[in-house]
Scaffold this motif. Structure first.
Motif, mmCIF file in Angstrom:
data_model
loop_
_atom_site.group_PDB
_atom_site.id
_atom_site.type_symbol
_atom_site.label_atom_id
_atom_site.label_comp_id
_atom_site.label_asym_id
_atom_site.label_seq_id
_atom_site.Cartn_x
_atom_site.Cartn_y
_atom_site.Cartn_z
ATOM 1 N N GLY A 1 -13.108 54.433 -7.010
ATOM 2 C CA GLY A 1 -14.520 54.566 -7.345
ATOM 3 C C GLY A 1 -14.704 54.829 -8.821
ATOM 4 N N PRO A 2 -15.884 54.541 -9.336
ATOM 5 C CA PRO A 2 -16.136 54.716 -10.762
ATOM 6 C C PRO A 2 -16.131 56.185 -11.155
ATOM 7 N N SER A 3 -15.715 56.457 -12.371
ATOM 8 C CA SER A 3 -15.817 57.821 -12.885
ATOM 9 C C SER A 3 -17.282 58.116 -13.181
ATOM 10 N N PRO A 4 -17.667 59.384 -13.160
ATOM 11 C CA PRO A 4 -19.074 59.710 -13.413
ATOM 12 C C PRO A 4 -19.534 59.197 -14.782
ATOM 13 N N GLY A 5 -20.775 58.761 -14.818
ATOM 14 C CA GLY A 5 -21.352 58.326 -16.085
ATOM 15 C C GLY A 5 -21.879 59.508 -16.872
ATOM 16 N N PRO A 6 -22.136 59.313 -18.161
ATOM 17 C CA PRO A 6 -22.669 60.406 -18.986
ATOM 18 C C PRO A 6 -24.171 60.551 -18.824
ATOM 19 N N VAL A 7 -24.662 61.735 -19.129
ATOM 20 C CA VAL A 7 -26.098 61.998 -19.141
ATOM 21 C C VAL A 7 -26.491 62.409 -20.551
ATOM 22 N N PHE A 8 -27.527 61.783 -21.080
ATOM 23 C CA PHE A 8 -28.018 62.094 -22.423
ATOM 24 C C PHE A 8 -29.425 62.687 -22.305
ATOM 25 N N LEU A 9 -29.579 63.928 -22.747
ATOM 26 C CA LEU A 9 -30.903 64.556 -22.812
ATOM 27 C C LEU A 9 -31.482 64.254 -24.186
ATOM 28 N N ILE A 10 -32.542 63.468 -24.211
ATOM 29 C CA ILE A 10 -33.068 62.971 -25.481
ATOM 30 C C ILE A 10 -34.452 63.557 -25.747
ATOM 31 N N GLY A 11 -34.606 64.197 -26.882
ATOM 32 C CA GLY A 11 -35.915 64.644 -27.328
ATOM 33 C C GLY A 11 -36.647 63.499 -27.986
ATOM 34 N N THR A 12 -37.857 63.210 -27.514
ATOM 35 C CA THR A 12 -38.612 62.070 -28.043
ATOM 36 C C THR A 12 -39.651 62.478 -29.078
ATOM 37 N N GLY A 13 -39.667 63.756 -29.455
ATOM 38 C CA GLY A 13 -40.623 64.188 -30.464
ATOM 39 C C GLY A 13 -42.016 64.356 -29.892
ATOM 40 N N PRO A 14 -43.008 64.558 -30.753
ATOM 41 C CA PRO A 14 -44.364 64.862 -30.289
ATOM 42 C C PRO A 14 -45.163 63.660 -29.811
ATOM 43 N N GLY A 15 -44.661 62.443 -29.993
ATOM 44 C CA GLY A 15 -45.393 61.278 -29.468
ATOM 45 C C GLY A 15 -45.326 60.032 -30.319
ATOM 46 N N ASP A 16 -45.295 60.191 -31.637
ATOM 47 C CA ASP A 16 -45.220 59.045 -32.539
ATOM 48 C C ASP A 16 -43.814 58.455 -32.460
ATOM 49 N N PRO A 17 -43.660 57.171 -32.056
ATOM 50 C CA PRO A 17 -42.314 56.595 -31.952
ATOM 51 C C PRO A 17 -41.585 56.544 -33.285
ATOM 52 N N GLY A 18 -42.319 56.604 -34.387
ATOM 53 C CA GLY A 18 -41.686 56.615 -35.704
ATOM 54 C C GLY A 18 -40.902 57.876 -35.986
ATOM 55 N N LEU A 19 -41.089 58.905 -35.140
ATOM 56 C CA LEU A 19 -40.375 60.167 -35.326
ATOM 57 C C LEU A 19 -39.134 60.271 -34.446
ATOM 58 N N LEU A 20 -38.803 59.204 -33.715
ATOM 59 C CA LEU A 20 -37.569 59.195 -32.932
ATOM 60 C C LEU A 20 -36.353 59.140 -33.840
ATOM 61 N N THR A 21 -35.238 59.683 -33.365
ATOM 62 C CA THR A 21 -33.987 59.530 -34.101
ATOM 63 C C THR A 21 -33.386 58.161 -33.795
ATOM 64 N N LEU A 22 -32.521 57.694 -34.695
ATOM 65 C CA LEU A 22 -31.822 56.437 -34.453
ATOM 66 C C LEU A 22 -30.961 56.529 -33.202
ATOM 67 N N ARG A 23 -30.330 57.676 -32.983
ATOM 68 C CA ARG A 23 -29.496 57.861 -31.805
ATOM 69 C C ARG A 23 -30.317 57.725 -30.533
ATOM 70 N N ALA A 24 -31.521 58.270 -30.539
ATOM 71 C CA ALA A 24 -32.374 58.171 -29.359
ATOM 72 C C ALA A 24 -32.667 56.711 -29.023
ATOM 73 N N VAL A 25 -33.041 55.932 -30.022
ATOM 74 C CA VAL A 25 -33.361 54.524 -29.786
ATOM 75 C C VAL A 25 -32.132 53.770 -29.305
ATOM 76 N N GLN A 26 -30.985 54.048 -29.907
ATOM 77 C CA GLN A 26 -29.745 53.379 -29.502
ATOM 78 C C GLN A 26 -29.479 53.599 -28.015
ATOM 79 N N LEU A 27 -29.613 54.837 -27.557
ATOM 80 C CA LEU A 27 -29.330 55.149 -26.163
ATOM 81 C C LEU A 27 -30.396 54.590 -25.229
ATOM 82 N N MET A 28 -31.634 54.562 -25.664
ATOM 83 C CA MET A 28 -32.700 53.984 -24.856
ATOM 84 C C MET A 28 -32.499 52.485 -24.663
ATOM 85 N N GLN A 29 -31.784 51.858 -25.594
ATOM 86 C CA GLN A 29 -31.527 50.428 -25.514
ATOM 87 C C GLN A 29 -30.295 50.090 -24.677
#
Length: 334
Positions: free
Chosen positions: A23-51
């Motif tokens: 069976g597959p090994s467990p996958g990772p979980v990423f807790l991502i803070g998306t900021g107050p609402g403006d997508p321009g305030l996301l981190t690059l890491r957040a967008v990478q993982l969302m993709q």
């Protein structure tokens, strides 16, 4: 596709990719803070993982503009909570995260603001880590920082504010919790401290009363901001003693952030409010620099993909479906 079917598909995909026969090994979980609402305030890491996520669990405070950046192949699961209605309990959210991870999925947990600032991120990390799941938190710009920057309010300022304190209007019930909150408010009733209250509309009358009782002048500058940094942002300036009337005049709703302290008077909007004669209501501010900025997501990532646009209807449908399920459960309980 139902949940079980999705999990089975994830398992099959991991097996085809070379996962052990056991069976597959467990996958990772990423807790991502998306900021107050403006997508321009996301981190690059957040967008990478969302993709790249297989499944995304998201809160009510995550804006639709941010959800559009999740790739169209991800399974979207709405787990939003608000006063009086939770689509999932916190325990159920824990179990969902674990189930998806144990199936081998790469799991993204989107949270408004920062996962470790009134976001219950620590509870989710403890639960998953104790069960052998790898968890990584990706910081987000907390609402206090994002909204203060938006309004031009320095949280600390030489000669004006030497400290800043965060409080939440949502707390556990009971005498012990009430005493803890009262103690925190008493410590915050300092004219040289900037007080930022998350989700504080419901407890605002008690907050104003307690701050006044502990010596904070009712003439202290204050502001309440609904959906800060988004196109739906609404702002109500007032002195502390008039803040309840101001929020009522604007009919502000959650999520609203409250900022109290002398630094509020340094905001350009405070000067505009005073110049207008301190009206109970003030037209949308023209002093926000954000309106003049280009769309950050389009500028950095290129135009929104057709798949992402198609996914928007699916995400909105997920919120509606979750709401219907909750209403049905409530009706059954009645």
């Amino acid at each position: 596709m139902g949940l079980e079917g999705f999990l089975e598909r994830v398992r099959e995909r991991r097996t085809e990719a070379g996962a052990p026969a056991t069976g597959p090994s467990p996958g990772p979980v990423f807790l991502i803070g998306t900021g107050p609402g403006d997508p321009g305030l996301l981190t690059l890491r957040a967008v990478q993982l969302m993709q790249s996520a297989d499944v995304v669990l998201y809160d009510r405070l995550v804006s639709d503009d941010i959800l559009r950046l999740v790739h169209s192949g991800a399974r979207m699961v709405y787990v939003g909570k608000q006063a009086g209605y939770h689509t999932r309990t916190q325990d159920e959210i824990h179990e969902l995260l674990l189930e998806f991870a144990e199936a081998g999925a790469t799991v993204v947990r989107l949270k408004g603001g920062d996962p470790y600032v009134f976001g219950r991120g620590g509870e989710e990390v403890q639960y998953l880590a104790s069960r052998g799941i790898r968890v990584l938190a990706v910081p987000g710009i907390t609402a206090a920082a994002g909204i203060c920057a938006e309004l031009g309010i320095p949280m600390t300022h030489r000669g004006v504010a030497t400290a800043v304190r965060f409080l939440t209007g949502h707390s556990r019930e009971g005498a012990e919790a009430e005493a803890s909150l009262a103690e925190a408010v008493a410590a915050a009733a300092d004219p040289h401290t900037t007080l930022v209250v998350y989700m504080g509309l419901g407890t605002l009358p008690k907050l104003v009363e307690q701050l006044g009782a502990h010596g904070l002048p009712l003439g202290t500058p204050a502001v309440a901001v609904e959906r800060g940094t988004t196109a739906e942002q609404r702002v109500a300036f007032a002195e502390l003693g008039g803040l309840m009337d101001a929020t009522a005049a604007h009919a502000l709703r959650s999520p609203t952030l409250i900022i109290i302290g002398k630094v509020v008077a340094l905001a350009p909007g405070w000067g505009e409010w005073e110049a207008a004669g301190r009206p109970r209501e003030l037209a949308a501010a023209a002093w926000s620099a954000r309106a003049a900025l280009p769309d950050a997501a389009a500028a950095v990532l290129g135009r929104a993909s057709a798949a992402a646009e198609e996914g928007e209807g699916r995400r909105r449908g997920g919120r509606r479906e979750a709401a219907r399920e909750g209403e049905g459960a409530a009706a059954g309980a009645a």
